[in-house]
Structure formats: structure tokens, C-alpha cells
Design a protein around this motif. Structure first.
Motif, PDB file in Angstrom:
ATOM      1  N   THR A   1      68.825 160.152 123.915  1.00  0.00           N
ATOM      2  CA  THR A   1      67.738 160.695 123.089  1.00  0.00           C
ATOM      3  C   THR A   1      66.542 161.081 123.954  1.00  0.00           C
ATOM      4  O   THR A   1      65.953 162.141 123.808  1.00  0.00           O
ATOM      5  CB  THR A   1      67.301 159.658 122.032  1.00  0.00           C
ATOM      6  N   GLN A   2      66.184 160.193 124.883  1.00  0.00           N
ATOM      7  CA  GLN A   2      65.017 160.427 125.746  1.00  0.00           C
ATOM      8  C   GLN A   2      65.224 161.659 126.631  1.00  0.00           C
ATOM      9  O   GLN A   2      64.310 162.473 126.799  1.00  0.00           O
ATOM     10  CB  GLN A   2      64.768 159.191 126.604  1.00  0.00           C
ATOM     11  N   ARG A   3      66.417 161.813 127.185  1.00  0.00           N
ATOM     12  CA  ARG A   3      66.697 162.956 128.073  1.00  0.00           C
ATOM     13  C   ARG A   3      66.533 164.286 127.345  1.00  0.00           C
ATOM     14  O   ARG A   3      66.021 165.243 127.901  1.00  0.00           O
ATOM     15  CB  ARG A   3      68.136 162.871 128.607  1.00  0.00           C
TER      16      ARG A   3
ATOM     17  N   ASN B   1      61.849 162.776 128.449  1.00  0.00           N
ATOM     18  CA  ASN B   1      61.665 161.577 129.288  1.00  0.00           C
ATOM     19  C   ASN B   1      60.317 160.897 129.130  1.00  0.00           C
ATOM     20  O   ASN B   1      59.694 160.482 130.105  1.00  0.00           O
ATOM     21  CB  ASN B   1      61.897 161.923 130.767  1.00  0.00           C
ATOM     22  N   THR B   2      59.842 160.761 127.902  1.00  0.00           N
ATOM     23  CA  THR B   2      58.620 159.989 127.656  1.00  0.00           C
ATOM     24  C   THR B   2      58.982 158.505 127.522  1.00  0.00           C
ATOM     25  O   THR B   2      60.155 158.134 127.540  1.00  0.00           O
ATOM     26  CB  THR B   2      57.925 160.477 126.369  1.00  0.00           C
TER      27      THR B   2
ATOM     28  N   MET C   1      50.278 155.268 118.381  1.00  0.00           N
ATOM     29  CA  MET C   1      50.754 155.119 119.756  1.00  0.00           C
ATOM     30  C   MET C   1      51.976 156.014 120.007  1.00  0.00           C
ATOM     31  O   MET C   1      52.082 156.668 121.055  1.00  0.00           O
ATOM     32  CB  MET C   1      51.108 153.653 120.022  1.00  0.00           C
ATOM     33  N   ILE C   2      52.902 156.046 119.043  1.00  0.00           N
ATOM     34  CA  ILE C   2      54.082 156.900 119.150  1.00  0.00           C
ATOM     35  C   ILE C   2      53.655 158.358 119.298  1.00  0.00           C
ATOM     36  O   ILE C   2      54.170 159.109 120.138  1.00  0.00           O
ATOM     37  CB  ILE C   2      54.976 156.750 117.896  1.00  0.00           C
ATOM     38  N   ASP C   3      52.693 158.754 118.488  1.00  0.00           N
ATOM     39  CA  ASP C   3      52.171 160.131 118.508  1.00  0.00           C
ATOM     40  C   ASP C   3      51.463 160.426 119.829  1.00  0.00           C
ATOM     41  O   ASP C   3      51.713 161.456 120.474  1.00  0.00           O
ATOM     42  CB  ASP C   3      51.214 160.305 117.322  1.00  0.00           C
ATOM     43  N   ASP C   4      50.601 159.510 120.256  1.00  0.00           N
ATOM     44  CA  ASP C   4      49.848 159.695 121.505  1.00  0.00           C
ATOM     45  C   ASP C   4      50.774 159.920 122.694  1.00  0.00           C
ATOM     46  O   ASP C   4      50.506 160.763 123.561  1.00  0.00           O
ATOM     47  CB  ASP C   4      49.000 158.447 121.810  1.00  0.00           C
ATOM     48  N   ARG C   5      51.841 159.144 122.755  1.00  0.00           N
ATOM     49  CA  ARG C   5      52.708 159.135 123.940  1.00  0.00           C
ATOM     50  C   ARG C   5      53.960 159.995 123.761  1.00  0.00           C
ATOM     51  O   ARG C   5      54.832 159.993 124.622  1.00  0.00           O
ATOM     52  CB  ARG C   5      53.131 157.690 124.263  1.00  0.00           C
ATOM     53  N   ASN C   6      54.020 160.716 122.634  1.00  0.00           N
ATOM     54  CA  ASN C   6      55.152 161.601 122.359  1.00  0.00           C
ATOM     55  C   ASN C   6      56.485 160.864 122.489  1.00  0.00           C
ATOM     56  O   ASN C   6      57.460 161.373 123.064  1.00  0.00           O
ATOM     57  CB  ASN C   6      55.128 162.821 123.293  1.00  0.00           C
ATOM     58  N   VAL C   7      56.520 159.652 121.959  1.00  0.00           N
ATOM     59  CA  VAL C   7      57.716 158.807 122.033  1.00  0.00           C
ATOM     60  C   VAL C   7      58.817 159.392 121.150  1.00  0.00           C
ATOM     61  O   VAL C   7      58.568 159.816 120.019  1.00  0.00           O
ATOM     62  CB  VAL C   7      57.378 157.366 121.587  1.00  0.00           C
ATOM     63  N   THR C   8      60.052 159.401 121.656  1.00  0.00           N
ATOM     64  CA  THR C   8      61.183 159.923 120.887  1.00  0.00           C
ATOM     65  C   THR C   8      62.221 158.851 120.568  1.00  0.00           C
ATOM     66  O   THR C   8      63.106 159.081 119.758  1.00  0.00           O
ATOM     67  CB  THR C   8      61.877 161.063 121.648  1.00  0.00           C
ATOM     68  N   ALA C   9      62.124 157.692 121.210  1.00  0.00           N
ATOM     69  CA  ALA C   9      63.105 156.623 120.983  1.00  0.00           C
ATOM     70  C   ALA C   9      62.403 155.278 120.844  1.00  0.00           C
ATOM     71  O   ALA C   9      61.572 154.908 121.675  1.00  0.00           O
ATOM     72  CB  ALA C   9      64.118 156.565 122.126  1.00  0.00           C
TER      73      ALA C   9
END
Length: 278
Positions: free
Chosen positions: A194-196, A200-201, A96-104
Motif C-alpha cells: 500500500t505504501q509503495r 512511501n509516507t 495527523m494522518i492528513d498532515d503526513r499523507n499517511v496511506t497505511a
């Protein structure tokens, strides 16, 4: 709001929470057929993700993970409230982290609470399915949280590396009792920073039950952003909207009042936190 009404004996917190319960659907009134068909992927069966707001895993069958999208003040899908991973769902969590390019990632629980595991240690060095996990750095902050930098590589994407920051709040009780609301404000600030930097994912938030601390955290962050832009504090409306996507968000009057405590702490230190992003 803490003062009891002379006629009813209820505080404004209690009155608002009673109305919130009346005007929003209960978790068991919502359609969650896909979640119910994947019980082995649910730690708890009480607060399952509704079919129309769940986070599907891309290219998977079944494509299920116990997680829902939550809108922020301005942004659609600003947050993902996820169930804390189990051993058998940790790989899906990273998918899920990979799919949505989550950074935080914001972790609001310990690994074990009340003598039972509530979160598998998914950030340990090792391999989970096609994902290679490397813990690059771990910094313990006196303010009550741990910051970890994690690098994830995917065997199916040669040479592809993704760095994720995880913020674990360590002084927040499972009932919602806070040692220090300032800790939560610091983590909100850090996660947005971190997101900025990285596009902004969605920000992933998880705790022991998905409806207590995670719901409080997302509601507080959204209320603060709304307050910054409109000068209005309306926890009731924020939670009413949040409960559409995550039924059962905030389970007790105590937790409801806790959101106000976080926002009040923000207002009390307005100068310090004037750089919050909206």
C-alpha cells in the motif's frame, strides 16, 4: 538462544534483554514536557512521547498528539507509533494522518481488551471535526486480520479526498503472545505494498500501550529489511535505536523473544516472502 547458560541459568534472550535495559533510557528519564502538559490527550501517562521525537500537528495550538516518529532500516520516519485514539483525540488522529499523507494504518489491538476500552472506533462512518469518515470496504481474512478501506474528506480542503488502508491484526494478545507469526508477516507485506503505491509516507502503528505490540511490529519489520539487505539479524541493535525515539519499546523478555519468532517465521518461508520491500 532459548538454551539456559550452564553458569548463569539465563537464556541468551534474557541476557540480551538485561543489557538492553541497562544501556537505554527508561521512559521516566526522558524529557516529555509537552506531553505532560496535555494529559487530557493521553490515554496512558506511563510511556509519553519525548519532546524531540513527537509528531506535531501542523498549524495547531496545542500541536500535541501522543505519537512519535520511528526510523526504519533505511528510511527516516518510516513509522509513527501512536496511542490508540480516544473519543476526544480521534479528530487529532485523523489530522495527523492528513498532515503526513499517511496511506497505511496498522492496528494491533481490539477496541476493548481486559474489560476496558483501548481504542475508540475512529474508522466508523461519521464526522470528526472537519473530517468526514467513510468506511468503503471491510474484508475479514482467515489469516487473522481485517483489511478496511477508508475515505477521508476534509471540509477545509474542498474536493480533497484521501484513501487510507487499515490493517487490524485480530489474533495478537495484549501480552505479545502471537497465535500465528505468519499473520504479522502478511500484514507487513500488505502495508508496504500500500505504501509503495502511494508515495512511501510514514506508516501509522497503534496498539493498547504503544510499547508492546507496536514496538514489536516496527522492530520486526525493520529487522527483516536489514536481514534482506545485509544478511544480518540484530534485534538488539534495532531495539536499541528504536528506544531512543520510543523509550520503553518492548517491555518483557517474552516480547523480545517474540520479535525473533516473527523473523524466524520470515526465514522459514523465505520463498513466499522474497518480494518484501526494503
Amino acid at each position: 538462544m532459548s538454551k539456559p547458560d550452564t553458569k548463569t541459568g539465563q537464556t541468551s534472550y534474557e541476557e540480551q534483554f538485561t543489557v538492553l535495559e541497562q544501556v537505554t533510557q527508561r521512559p521516566d528519564e526522558v524529557t516529555h514536557n509537552i506531553a505532560s502538559q496535555n494529559n487530557d490527550r493521553n490515554r496512558l501517562n506511563q510511556f509519553l512521547p519525548p519532546d524531540n521525537y513527537r509528531v506535531p500537528l501542523k498549524g495547531e495550538h496545542p500541536d500535541y498528539i501522543n505519537a512519535v516518529f520511528i526510523n526504519g532500516y533505511k528510511e527516516k520516519k518510516a513509522f509513527i507509533i501512536a496511542e490508540s485514539p480516544m473519543f476526544n483525540t480521534a479528530r487529532n488522529f485523523w489530522k495527523m494522518i492528513d498532515d503526513r499523507n499517511v496511506t497505511a494504518i496498522v492496528m494491533l489491538c481490539q477496541e476493548n481488551e481486559n474489560d476496558q476500552e483501548v481504542c475508540y472506533q475512529y474508522w466508523s462512518n461519521g464526522k470528526l471535526g472537519e473530517y468526514n469518515i467513510s468506511l468503503l470496504n471491510e474484508e475479514i481474512h482467515n489469516a487473522g486480520y481485517i483489511e478496511r478501506k477508508i475515505e477521508v474528506t476534509n471540509d477545509n480542503k474542498a474536493g480533497d479526498k484521501q484513501q487510507v488502508k487499515q490493517y487490524q491484526i485480530t489474533n495478537w494478545d495484549s501480552t505479545g503472545k502471537m497465535t500465528n507469526p505468519q499473520t504479522i508477516l502478511l500484514v507487513i507485506e500488505e502495508m508496504y505494498r500500500t505504501q509503495r503505491k502511494r508515495g512511501n509516507t510514514s506508516i501509522v502503528v497503534h496498539c493498547s500501550d504503544t510499547v508492546g505490540r507496536s514496538a514489536m511490529f516496527c522492530a520486526a519489520a525493520t529487522t527483516i529489511n536489514k536481514c534482506k539487505t545485509e544478511g544480518v539479524i540484530d534485534v538488539f541493535q534495532v531495539l536499541k535505536s528504536q528506544r531512543i525515539q520510543k523509550p520503553g519499546s518492548v517491555q518483557t523478555v517474552y516480547q523480545f523473544q517474540g520479535i525473533f519468532q516473527i523473523v524466524l517465521s520470515y526465514l522459514d518461508s523465505f520463498e513466499t516472502y522474497a518480494n518484501f520491500t526494503t
